[in-house]
Enzyme design. Structure first.
Site, PDB file in Angstrom:
ATOM      1  N   HIS A 276       0.835  -1.203   0.000  1.00  0.00           N
ATOM      2  CA  HIS A 276       0.000   0.000   0.000  1.00  0.00           C
ATOM      3  C   HIS A 276       0.871   1.255   0.000  1.00  0.00           C
ATOM      4  O   HIS A 276       0.440   2.320  -0.461  1.00  0.00           O
ATOM      5  CB  HIS A 276      -0.895   0.025   1.239  1.00  0.00           C
ATOM      6  CG  HIS A 276      -1.954  -1.017   1.235  1.00  0.00           C
ATOM      7  ND1 HIS A 276      -1.704  -2.326   1.568  1.00  0.00           N
ATOM      8  CD2 HIS A 276      -3.282  -0.953   0.940  1.00  0.00           C
ATOM      9  CE1 HIS A 276      -2.830  -3.029   1.486  1.00  0.00           C
ATOM     10  NE2 HIS A 276      -3.798  -2.219   1.113  1.00  0.00           N
ATOM     11  N   ASP A 348      -4.467  -5.681  -8.203  1.00  0.00           N
ATOM     12  CA  ASP A 348      -4.716  -5.052  -6.913  1.00  0.00           C
ATOM     13  C   ASP A 348      -4.899  -3.558  -7.169  1.00  0.00           C
ATOM     14  O   ASP A 348      -4.662  -3.059  -8.282  1.00  0.00           O
ATOM     15  CB  ASP A 348      -3.538  -5.317  -5.963  1.00  0.00           C
ATOM     16  CG  ASP A 348      -3.953  -5.308  -4.501  1.00  0.00           C
ATOM     17  OD1 ASP A 348      -5.045  -4.790  -4.190  1.00  0.00           O
ATOM     18  OD2 ASP A 348      -3.186  -5.817  -3.672  1.00  0.00           O
TER      19      ASP A 348
END
Length: 432
Positions: A276, A348
């Site tokens: 992230h 993702d």
């Protein structure tokens, strides 16, 4: 120094890291800037050169915010004006998170997106009936435009990642089933899948980003991992147990008409970085990955119609320096050719640091050319306009592999046509 930081933040206010600055945050920053300017003038600091420079510095943030917003709106307007055939050709490959119903409905009607991602903020403080009505309205707008149904995705794994609970049922993580006898844990896993599937289908969600097939890490929690948290989300460290539980869960999910998504190939269990925020590398030998980490993926794919989410971790042994999410050697080479997998491949979230701190346009083009079917823009849906522009510019310049896109289009069409509808949705379509 504070003034300089505020100016830089204002210039980059549309960056996904600074989402808190938007809306009320922008207003607060502007008000604070004008207040500082007023104090500097009132105290007579404009009489010196340093004082004048300070006043100038603190005047900049509101105008930088305005400039950033104007640039964003200009880019957004260009995307919304995309020629319809191109919009529908490229748009079917994007699944987008949203905050504004009207905005995402416009994207859906124009064919600029193929799906929406329902996040925690979309359901917070709302009833299941209200969320269901909103998603039904989106699908109705889609049908009225003569377009195929939207893919409606969510993250409902159970445990710490259950973004739609409440209003849906908060189930424990699949890892809690590991200690049960094999026959009982399979029944429980399938029951979990049926509960998730039934509730998601009733809401209007038709694709769940679950289960997690990453192997549970041997090492303890990484202090710099604030988001991925695979140690708390993974089922087990034994590939056989992971495959057994996941297979039963997916069967339960699919029995309710909701698709499953196996994540995060090629595996995050051995990765210490949080994608992230940071780049990450999976350094294990391919032979080790095939025997362990990839075993659950292959087993569950062989027994289901599940999609695969490809993570932003790079594999030096396969494609050094390029995350798997946009690696042709991984998506086309391993999943498509070596494994013979012809289901949906989903990236993702492209708004994660491992992608967004680099050249996001390169990632978008390479993902499509690698055979990724759906590009996810979840955390900050506003980034869709920039990301779509990357794809549109590449298409205009002839830099997209049309043969690969046609194969992807066929997979998407097959998925949509084979997606079972819940009884309520089927009845509604019959009425239409």
């Amino acid at each position: 120094m504070i003034g300089a930081v505020c100016t830089v933040a204002a210039i980059d206010s549309n960056d996904p890291v600074l989402t808190a600055l938007r809306g009320p945050g922008n207003a607060a920053l502007s008000a604070a800037s004008f207040a500082v300017v007023a104090v500097l003038i009132r105290r007579g600091h404009v009489g010196s050169l340093i004082g004048k420079l300070l006043v100038l510095l603190w005047i900049l943030p509101p105008f930088a915010l305005l400039g950033a917003q104007l640039l964003f709106e200009a880019g957004k307007r260009e995307v919304l004006r995309t020629e319809p055939a191109l919009a529908r050709s490229l748009g079917r490959h994007f699944v987008v998170g949203y905050t504004s119903f009207d905005e995402v409905a416009d994207l859906a009607e124009k064919g600029l997106i193929g799906g929406v991602y329902v996040a925690r903020h979309n359901v917070a403080g709302r009833t299941a009936a209200a969320v269901k009505a909103e998603l039904a309205a989106l699908q109705a707008r889609r049908r009225a435009a003569g377009l195929p149904p939207l893919i409606v995705a969510a993250d409902q794994e159970g445990g710490i990642v259950a973004h739609l609970a409440p209003p849906l049922t908060a189930l424990p993580a699949l890892a809690t089933l590991v200690g049960l006898p094999p026959d009982l844990r399979q029944r429980r896993a399938e029951a979990f899948g049926r509960i998730h599937g039934r509730e998601l289908a009733e809401l209007g969600v038709n694709l769940n980003f679950a289960p997690v097939l990453d192997l549970k890490p041997a090492a303890g929690h990484n202090l710099f991992d604030h988001n991925t948290l695979i140690g708390q989300r993974a089922i087990a460290d034994d590939p056989a147990v992971v495959g057994e539980i996941a297979r039963a869960y997916v069967h339960g999910l699919e029995s309710a008409g909701v698709g499953a998504t196996l994540k995060h190939f090629p595996g995050l269990g051995r990765v210490r970085s949080d994608t992230h925020l940071f780049d990450a590398s999976l350094d294990a030998p391919v032979e080790v990955l095939q025997a362990a980490d990839w075993r659950p993926f292959r087993e569950v794919l062989a027994a289901s119609n599940a999609a695969v989410m490809v993570g932003h971790v790079s594999m030096p042994a396969i494609d050094p320096g390029r995350p798997a999410s946009h690696s042709k050697r991984v998506i086309d080479g391993i999943l498509r050719k070596e494994w013979g997998y012809q289901g949906l491949v989903i990236t993702d979230d492209l708004v994660m640091g491992a992608i967004y701190q680099h050249d996001v346009c390169t990632a978008v083009v390479e993902a499509l050319d690698a055979g990724a079917d759906l590009l996810l823009v979840a955390f900050d849906g506003a980034q869709f306009y920039r990301i779509f522009t990357c794809a549109a510019d590449a298409a205009a310049q002839g830099r997209l592999d049309q043969a690969t896109l046609q194969l992807s289009d066929a997979r998407l069409q097959q998925r949509i046509s084979s997606q079972p509808a819940s009884p309520r949705v089927a009845a509604q379509r019959a009425g239409d």
